[in-house]
Design a protein around this motif. Structure first.
Motif, PDB file in Angstrom:
ATOM      1  N   LYS A 148      65.853  74.018  60.365  1.00  0.00           N
ATOM      2  CA  LYS A 148      65.108  73.679  59.150  1.00  0.00           C
ATOM      3  C   LYS A 148      63.623  73.867  59.440  1.00  0.00           C
ATOM      4  CE  LYS A 148      68.595  70.322  57.641  1.00  0.00           C
ATOM      5  NZ  LYS A 148      68.955  68.899  57.542  1.00  0.00           N
ATOM      6  N   ARG A 149      63.063  74.911  58.870  1.00  0.00           N
ATOM      7  CA  ARG A 149      61.654  75.228  59.147  1.00  0.00           C
ATOM      8  C   ARG A 149      60.820  75.196  57.880  1.00  0.00           C
ATOM      9  NH1 ARG A 149      60.546  79.242  63.936  1.00  0.00           N
ATOM     10  NH2 ARG A 149      61.848  78.214  65.506  1.00  0.00           N
ATOM     11  N   GLU A 150      59.657  74.652  58.013  1.00  0.00           N
ATOM     12  CA  GLU A 150      58.768  74.569  56.869  1.00  0.00           C
ATOM     13  C   GLU A 150      58.253  75.954  56.497  1.00  0.00           C
ATOM     14  OE1 GLU A 150      58.482  72.938  59.667  1.00  0.00           O
ATOM     15  OE2 GLU A 150      58.204  70.797  59.357  1.00  0.00           O
ATOM     16  N   LEU A 184      73.064  74.392  61.099  1.00  0.00           N
ATOM     17  CA  LEU A 184      73.175  73.836  59.748  1.00  0.00           C
ATOM     18  C   LEU A 184      72.315  72.581  59.604  1.00  0.00           C
ATOM     19  CD1 LEU A 184      74.499  73.721  56.954  1.00  0.00           C
ATOM     20  CD2 LEU A 184      76.334  72.351  57.994  1.00  0.00           C
ATOM     21  N   ARG A 185      72.313  71.858  60.683  1.00  0.00           N
ATOM     22  CA  ARG A 185      71.567  70.593  60.603  1.00  0.00           C
ATOM     23  C   ARG A 185      70.109  70.736  61.061  1.00  0.00           C
ATOM     24  NH1 ARG A 185      74.466  65.762  63.559  1.00  0.00           N
ATOM     25  NH2 ARG A 185      75.953  66.176  61.848  1.00  0.00           N
ATOM     26  N   TYR A 186      69.943  71.622  62.061  1.00  0.00           N
ATOM     27  CA  TYR A 186      68.614  71.607  62.698  1.00  0.00           C
ATOM     28  C   TYR A 186      67.763  72.858  62.490  1.00  0.00           C
ATOM     29  CZ  TYR A 186      70.120  67.307  64.933  1.00  0.00           C
ATOM     30  OH  TYR A 186      70.539  66.017  65.142  1.00  0.00           O
ATOM     31  N   ASP A 199      75.656  66.416  54.763  1.00  0.00           N
ATOM     32  CA  ASP A 199      75.614  66.076  56.189  1.00  0.00           C
ATOM     33  C   ASP A 199      74.771  64.822  56.430  1.00  0.00           C
ATOM     34  OD1 ASP A 199      75.881  66.613  59.099  1.00  0.00           O
ATOM     35  OD2 ASP A 199      73.712  67.055  58.965  1.00  0.00           O
ATOM     36  N   PHE A 254      64.944  70.054  70.131  1.00  0.00           N
ATOM     37  CA  PHE A 254      65.006  70.531  68.741  1.00  0.00           C
ATOM     38  C   PHE A 254      65.361  72.009  68.698  1.00  0.00           C
ATOM     39  CE2 PHE A 254      62.584  66.740  67.223  1.00  0.00           C
ATOM     40  CZ  PHE A 254      63.359  66.446  66.111  1.00  0.00           C
ATOM     41  N   TYR A 291      62.438  64.168  62.278  1.00  0.00           N
ATOM     42  CA  TYR A 291      61.394  63.691  63.199  1.00  0.00           C
ATOM     43  C   TYR A 291      61.101  62.202  63.079  1.00  0.00           C
ATOM     44  CZ  TYR A 291      60.785  68.712  63.354  1.00  0.00           C
ATOM     45  OH  TYR A 291      61.019  70.042  63.489  1.00  0.00           O
ATOM     46  N   MET A 292      61.565  61.651  61.964  1.00  0.00           N
ATOM     47  CA  MET A 292      61.278  60.227  61.802  1.00  0.00           C
ATOM     48  C   MET A 292      62.545  59.377  61.667  1.00  0.00           C
ATOM     49  SD  MET A 292      57.899  60.489  59.337  1.00  0.00           S
ATOM     50  CE  MET A 292      57.238  58.895  59.707  1.00  0.00           C
ATOM     51  N   ARG A 342      60.945  69.601  50.148  1.00  0.00           N
ATOM     52  CA  ARG A 342      61.808  70.051  51.239  1.00  0.00           C
ATOM     53  C   ARG A 342      61.185  69.695  52.592  1.00  0.00           C
ATOM     54  NH1 ARG A 342      62.984  76.208  52.932  1.00  0.00           N
ATOM     55  NH2 ARG A 342      60.821  75.914  53.515  1.00  0.00           N
ATOM     56  N   ASN A 343      59.873  70.016  52.747  1.00  0.00           N
ATOM     57  CA  ASN A 343      59.210  69.752  54.017  1.00  0.00           C
ATOM     58  C   ASN A 343      59.214  68.261  54.354  1.00  0.00           C
ATOM     59  OD1 ASN A 343      58.646  72.461  54.209  1.00  0.00           O
ATOM     60  ND2 ASN A 343      56.499  72.270  53.518  1.00  0.00           N
ATOM     61  N   SER A 359      61.558  61.298  69.189  1.00  0.00           N
ATOM     62  CA  SER A 359      60.473  61.585  68.239  1.00  0.00           C
ATOM     63  C   SER A 359      60.380  60.486  67.179  1.00  0.00           C
ATOM     64  CB  SER A 359      60.694  62.955  67.570  1.00  0.00           C
ATOM     65  OG  SER A 359      61.814  62.900  66.701  1.00  0.00           O
ATOM     66  N   TRP A 360      61.526  59.906  66.873  1.00  0.00           N
ATOM     67  CA  TRP A 360      61.495  58.829  65.872  1.00  0.00           C
ATOM     68  C   TRP A 360      60.646  57.646  66.349  1.00  0.00           C
ATOM     69  CZ3 TRP A 360      67.440  58.487  64.447  1.00  0.00           C
ATOM     70  CH2 TRP A 360      67.838  59.752  64.004  1.00  0.00           C
ATOM     71  N   PHE A 374      62.553  67.266  55.591  1.00  0.00           N
ATOM     72  CA  PHE A 374      62.716  67.643  57.007  1.00  0.00           C
ATOM     73  C   PHE A 374      62.051  66.608  57.908  1.00  0.00           C
ATOM     74  CE2 PHE A 374      62.804  72.533  56.136  1.00  0.00           C
ATOM     75  CZ  PHE A 374      64.077  72.431  55.601  1.00  0.00           C
ATOM     76  N   PHE A 413      57.132  63.058  71.244  1.00  0.00           N
ATOM     77  CA  PHE A 413      57.386  64.413  70.749  1.00  0.00           C
ATOM     78  C   PHE A 413      56.839  65.411  71.763  1.00  0.00           C
ATOM     79  CE2 PHE A 413      56.637  67.926  67.590  1.00  0.00           C
ATOM     80  CZ  PHE A 413      57.947  68.054  67.176  1.00  0.00           C
ATOM     81  N   PHE A 438      53.528  62.254  62.994  1.00  0.00           N
ATOM     82  CA  PHE A 438      54.426  62.273  61.839  1.00  0.00           C
ATOM     83  C   PHE A 438      53.901  61.419  60.686  1.00  0.00           C
ATOM     84  CE2 PHE A 438      57.398  62.668  65.620  1.00  0.00           C
ATOM     85  CZ  PHE A 438      57.377  64.061  65.606  1.00  0.00           C
TER      86      PHE A 438
END
Lengths: 984, 251
Positions: free
Chosen positions: A972-974, A968-970, B240, A959, B176-177, B167-168, A946-947, B171, A951, B145
């Motif tokens: 993460k939701r808006e 903990l790392r992943y 992290d 993901f 993603y980037m 925050r968004n 994705s970077w 993320f 995607f 993105f």
């Protein structure tokens, strides 16, 4: 007594010539004597002028004589008695004359006067007045009938007093005396004496009589000279006159003049020697009245029936004086002489000469004044038509006589219109002569020559139109077609008088055909001119019954020459001809005109008009000529067909289809119907009217199964069927096309298309058959071959036939491996896809292996399956296809995660106590942990795609997996994923 | 402490009174234009919080809007859409219904329409930070993105102290980037803002705590616990990420 009368006559003439008032001879004598009495001014009595209106009393001679006698007796002077005596002698003479005049004539009447004069003479021998006395004495003798004594006294007078005033008269009277007594020589001499005296009272008479004397002596040349001299004397003072007739003369002088002329003619005629005659005439050339002389002689000959001589005299004059006014009149006179004599050929020749010499605009004609021209024209207007008619008739008879009359010779109006009455008799003679060995053409040309003369000479004459027409006829008969045409057209269109116009105009058109038949080199030009002539005729004589036919022919010619607009116009004129509307015209003509319109419109690409008129012809056709009707129908259909083609060319398929369709309705039996139906179907295709396209084309196939175009229907129908989503029917058409196709490339394309269409139709079985056929038969082009294999993959997948599906997946992989570098991205993709599916199979197998007791065995099997899966996915990764790389990565990660989970969830041995179980599970976790770590590692690698902007679903799946594996790392939701609560 | 962090620290006390007055109990919805069902006086109409704006709407409209949100959460998308479109038709000046129409079309996978409404909402109200965030989320989920980043930055232009946006955006950068350093900046800002929210209530309300009843006290307590949790999580995120960032630097 006779002598006295002659004497008086001479006196009368003298008085007349001297322009005095007409008086009696006695009065003349009196006047003469009165002159004698007044010798000097002193002798004159006192002049008593009477009043103008006073009437003088008549003188009584007897009383006067008494007075003179008294005077004589009273006179003492001898010298004065002579005049008195002389006067008394004169009175005695006068008294005697008066008595004669009063009819009291008796012998010895003049004796007193004679005695008186003699006495006077005795007493006056040397007196100059003696001459007068002698004169009076001679006169008295003559009056007394004593002619010889009178002559003697006169001779004495001229001998003694040759220069006296009365000598001229004395000579004259001596000449008369001798002429009367037949002594012409003496008379000639005395007349000459008078003439020698010069002009005087007796001069002209002397001239005249001198001529007579010559004539009497048969000295004709001298006589002519003398008569001419007499004439000269008579017309002296009128030298500028045109001719003798134009001179105003007293009748008596005119009579003498005419007598002179006549005598000249008689004299000429008496010469009998033409050389002398002409020589004589030549000498007279300078006379202004020379023509009168010729004319007189000619007429004299004519009166004496000497026709040839008469004609010759005229001819001499004409030759000698061709430009004199009289020439043409003499030629006319000559013609009359010949006619009178009945000399036909000479009449003809003379008339021809007349025309040639005096025709309008010739030298003679041009130099005349208007009056002469008018006279000339009058004659020419008669003679030229006569000659023309003569030769025209002669030519016709000549031609008839040699039996060569053909269709060329049409009945002309020449005989009807032109009378040749004057040559009627001679004509018949001439015609008889020429009938055997004549040249009709020459005569026609001759006639044409005269017609031309007439036309050019009298362009505005009322007969000229007729002449023009006859000229054309002659030229045509003579084979001069070009000239004839020109003449016909002049006759037709130049003149107001239309009596011959239509006939001429039509004849011109007919003559063009003859011209063409004799002229190979310029046919086109002739044809163009003929058409112009036809056009002109029809427009000028629109009501002529021949016009419609001509217009039709014209239209046909225009059409033949490609001038369709003109052709249509002409043919429309035929249709619109007034008589046509009244149904008076030949129906066939109308039909032909409509046909010309239709054909011309067709050729001129005005197909609407063509259709309209073919339709009219068809409507008018009674059906008797089936073949013709069929041909018409074909043309009719063709005109509609062309409209359709035009519409098609204009990219208007709807209209094109409409026209093609019309043929099926209005001309279903036409030859072109087959093509029309075929094209109708194709046009409906282009118009995207698929149902109608299908209907027309399938109907075509049913009706005309053996038509070559049936072979072409497949593609059209295939398209149409596809458009209406009749995939199966479309596939069937394409399949048939494929089978009938000879080109392998095309065959392959059609086969693939058929397979696709079968697939679309839902007929998987047929689709598989066709794709399989394709995949086996056409390894190239490789990309299509791969598509076919992929289709088989999909179809078998859908059919649930995994075995056959795997066959084709493996074949894709194998084929891709074999083709080497020629593989495309798509082929790689398909190979990656196939590889991924086989990997998935392995994965499913792998997943199906449960870790059961004994764990060692199952784990070993699981790991073996793991290796297979890993290898398969690595194979998939090797294609480098992004989609299958992320897929493979995801599945590889999941394979490890799965092993980790399977280890954790593996079957536990039954005999383990709680502690051992705990130890066992720790051991399992230790075993599982590396696999989980490996799974996370691979997922993280996958999400890193994705970077770089990748995607896809497999990255997203990674993901998702990581959210579970490493929350903990992943995880993460808006926020605000499902809604936003703020209203503003 | 970075200059940026210092500025944020100084900004938070200044913003707090306004945030509290506007947002009431849901501290995470501290945007100046968030409307709350509770905490609004008994006026018949709502008043726009925008400076120099005078938008007033009937309560009925507000009720309809809340009903639509209810339907939306229940996935009764067509019903929700119907109501929202009706509101939009009557009050084209409101951006909230339009953002939610974007969400509905997104859920229905009618992306073109979705984007239209997201953009429309921003056009109606360019200060709607939530609209920017929601549109950025839409873009992020579709792998766009860079575009998402722009929308977040626009939101920050409107309100640099919007905690959700930080925050968004963090993320986005992190996951993603792969832009860890950028992510750390926004994680840290997020943390600052979280910590600001976790300050004693009296400070947050300008020292006027004596009037608070027990219920309110209980609610605030729970909120502080949540915030603390968040602070804790955020700290972990930062740790992290810093570790990985450092590892990346070392590598």
């Amino acid at each position: 007594m006779l002598a006295m009368i002659r004497f008086l006559a001479v006196l009368v003439m003298i008085v007349g010539i001297s322009s005095c008032a007409i008086v009696t001879p006695i009065k003349v004598m009196l006047s003469t004597t009165s002159v004698e009495k007044q010798q000097t001014l002193a002798d004159l009595p006192p002049d008593i002028v009477p009043a103008q209106d006073e009437v003088l009393p008549a003188t009584d001679l007897q009383q006067l004589r008494r007075l003179y006698v008294h005077a004589l007796h009273s006179s003492a002077d001898g010298s004065s008695s002579f005049p008195i005596k002389k006067r008394l002698a004169a009175i005695d003479l006068e008294l005697a004359e008066s008595e004669i005049a009063e009819g009291l004539e008796q012998t010895g009447m003049f004796d007193d006067a004679i005695n008186s004069y003699q006495k006077l003479l005795e007493n006056s021998s040397g007196d100059p007045a003696v001459a007068g006395t002698l004169y009076q004495l001679a006169k008295a003798y003559e009056l007394n009938g004593e002619l010889d004594r009178s002559a003697r006294v006169l001779r004495e007078l001229v001998t003694r007093f040759g220069d006296s005033d009365v000598s001229a008269e004395a000579y004259f009277r001596l000449a008369e005396y001798n002429f009367g007594s037949g002594s012409y020589r003496e008379a000639d001499r005395y007349y000459s004496n008078v003439i020698d005296k010069g002009p005087g009272k007796f001069y002209e008479n002397a001239m005249y009589m001198h001529a007579w004397s010559q004539f009497k002596k048969t000295n004709y040349e001298k006589a002519i000279e003398s008569f001419v001299a007499a004439i000269d004397g008579l017309v002296v003072g009128h030298r500028s006159a045109k001719d003798l007739q134009s001179i105003p003369l007293d009748s008596s002088v005119r009579a003498m003049l005419n007598d002179c002329l006549k005598m000249i003619s008689v004299s000429f005629s008496s010469l009998n020697d033409i050389e002398t005659l002409t020589k004589s005439f030549t000498r007279l050339d300078g006379k202004f009245y020379i023509a009168d002389l010729y004319d007189g002689l000619a007429k004299y000959y004519l009166e004496n029936s000497r026709y040839s001589d008469s004609a010759k005299i005229y001819e001499y004059f004409i030759d000698r004086f061709p430009l004199r006014d009289e020439s043409f009149r003499f030629r006319l006179a000559q013609i009359q002489v010949f006619q009178q004599a009945g000399f036909a050929s000479e009449v003809l020749q003379a008339k021809e000469s007349f025309v040639e010499e005096y025709s309008p605009n010739g030298q003679f004609w041009s130099t005349r004044d208007d009056l002469i021209k008018e006279d000339l024209d009058d004659s020419l207007k008669l003679i030229i038509p006569e000659l023309a008619s003569y030769y025209h008739t002669l030519a016709q008879r000549s031609r008839a006589s040699v039996g060569k009359q053909n269709n060329v010779g049409r009945k002309t109006k020449s005989n009807d219109k032109i009378g040749a009455s004057e040559m009627k008799d001679s004509d018949s003679i001439e015609h008889d002569n020429v009938a055997d060995n004549s040249d009709p053409q020459r005569y026609f040309l001759r006639a044409a020559h005269y017609y031309s003369l007439y036309i050019s000479g009298f362009p505005n004459d009322r007969k000229t139109p007729e002449m023009a027409f006859l000229l054309a006829e002659s030229q045509m008969e003579a084979g001069q077609f070009a000239k004839a045409i020109e003449s016909y057209e002049i006759a037709a269109y130049r003149y107001d008088d239309r009596s011959f116009s239509a006939e001429a105009g039509y004849a011109a058109i007919l003559t063009y055909d003859k011209l063409s038949s004799f002229n190979d080199s310029d046919i086109e030009t002739i044809q163009v001119k003929k058409m112009a002539s036809m056009q002109r005729f029809s427009s000028t004589f629109s009501s002529d019954k021949r016009s419609p036919l001509l217009l039709l022919q014209l239209a046909q010619e225009f059409s033949k020459n490609g001038d369709f607009r003109q052709a249509i116009s002409a043919a429309e004129s035929v249709v619109a001809w007034p008589q046509n509307n009244n149904r008076l015209m030949d129906a066939g003509l109308t039909r032909s005109a409509l046909l010309v319109i239709a054909q011309s419109a067709f050729d001129g690409e005005d197909y609407v008009l063509a259709e309209l008129n073919y339709g009219k012809v068809l409507d008018a056709t009674d059906g008797t000529g089936q073949l013709q009707t069929t041909d018409l129908l074909d043309r009719y259909a063709a005109s509609i067909y062309k409209q359709a083609e035009q519409a098609r060319d204009e990219k208007d398929p709807v209209r094109a289809a409409h026209h093609f369709d019309r043929i099926l309705v209005v001309a279903p039996d036409s030859k072109i119907r087959i093509s029309a139906q075929f094209e109708a179907g194709n046009s409906y295709l282009k118009a995207q009217n698929w149902p109608l396209a299908i209907e027309r084309l399938t109907d075509f196939r049913r009706r005309f199964p053996s038509d070559p175009m049936v072979a072409l229907l497949g593609s059209s129908l295939a398209v149409a069927y596809q458009k209406v989503e009749a995939w199966g029917l479309a596939a069937a058409e394409v399949r048939v096309m494929s089978r009938g196709e000879s080109d392998s490339v095309r065959t392959a394309q059609l086969l693939f298309l058929a397979a696709e269409l079968y697939e679309k139709s839902g007929d998987s079985k047929r689709a598989i058959i066709e794709f399989r056929d394709y995949a086996h038969r056409f390894p190239t082009p490789v990309d299509i071959n791969f598509e076919a294999m992929n289709k088989l993959n999909e179809l078998y997948r859908n059919a649930g036939d995994s075995v056959k599906r795997r066959f084709w997946l493996r074949k894709i992989i194998k084929t891709q491996a074999n083709i080497g570098d020629v593989g495309t991205a798509r082929i790689n993709y398909l190979a990656a896809m196939a590889s991924s599916l086989l990997a998935e199979d392995a994965n499913n197998t792998y997943k199906g292996i449960k870790l059961t007791l004994p764990i060692k065995d199952s784990l070993s099997a699981k790991k073996a399956a793991l290796n297979v899966v890993i290898n398969r996915y690595r194979d998939t990764l090797s294609y480098g296809v992004a989609e299958y790389m992320t897929l493979s990565s995801f599945h590889l990660a999941e394979v490890y995660a799965q092993l980790s989970r399977d280890l954790i969830e593996s079957e536990r041995p039954d005999q383990l106590d709680e502690l051992a179980l705990e130890q066992y599970e720790l051991l399992l976790e230790e075993q599982a942990f590396p696999f989980e770590e490996k799974a996370i590692e691979i997922h993280e690698q996958n999400i890193r795609n994705s970077w770089n902007g990748v995607f896809d679903r497999w990255v997203q799946a990674s993901f998702s997996s990581l959210e579970v594996l490493l929350p903990l790392r992943y995880e993460k939701r808006e926020n605000d994923r499902d809604s936003v609560e703020g209203i503003f | 402490m970075s200059i940026y962090a210092m500025i944020c620290r100084w900004m938070v006390p200044l913003l707090m009174p306004f945030l509290v007055i506007s947002c009431g109990t849901l501290l995470h919805q501290q945007s100046p234009y968030v409307v709350l069902k509770n905490g609004v006086d008994s006026h018949e109409s709502l008043k726009s919080p925008y400076p120099n704006s005078d938008i007033r709407i009937d309560e009925k409209i507000n009720d309809d809007f809340l009903l639509a949100l209810e339907y939306l959460r229940e996935q009764r998308l067509e019903r929700a859409k119907e109501i929202l479109l009706s509101i939009h038709k009557q009050h084209g000046e409101l951006s909230g219904p339009v953002v939610n129409l974007g969400i509905i079309f997104e859920k229905q996978e009618i992306n073109e329409q979705a984007e239209y409404y997201f953009n429309k909402a921003i056009e109606i109200n360019s200060l709607n930070v939530a609209a920017y965030n929601r549109y950025a989320l839409h873009l992020r989920e579709r792998g766009r993105f860079d575009e998402a980043e722009k929308q977040y930055n626009k939101a920050l232009d409107v309100s640099n102290s919007d905690i959700d946006t930080h925050r968004n955006l963090a993320f986005l950068y992190e996951l993603y980037m792969g832009r860890f350093e950028d992510a750390l900046v926004h994680y840290r800002q997020y943390l600052v803002l979280l910590k600001a929210n976790s300050e004693p209530l009296g400070i947050a309300r300008g020292g006027n705590t004596s009037d608070a009843n027990e219920g309110e006290k209980s609610g605030l307590k729970n909120t502080n616990i949540e915030i603390d949790k968040k602070i804790h999580v955020a700290n972990n995120w930062i740790i992290d990420l810093e570790r990985r960032a450092n590892r990346g630097k070392v590598q």
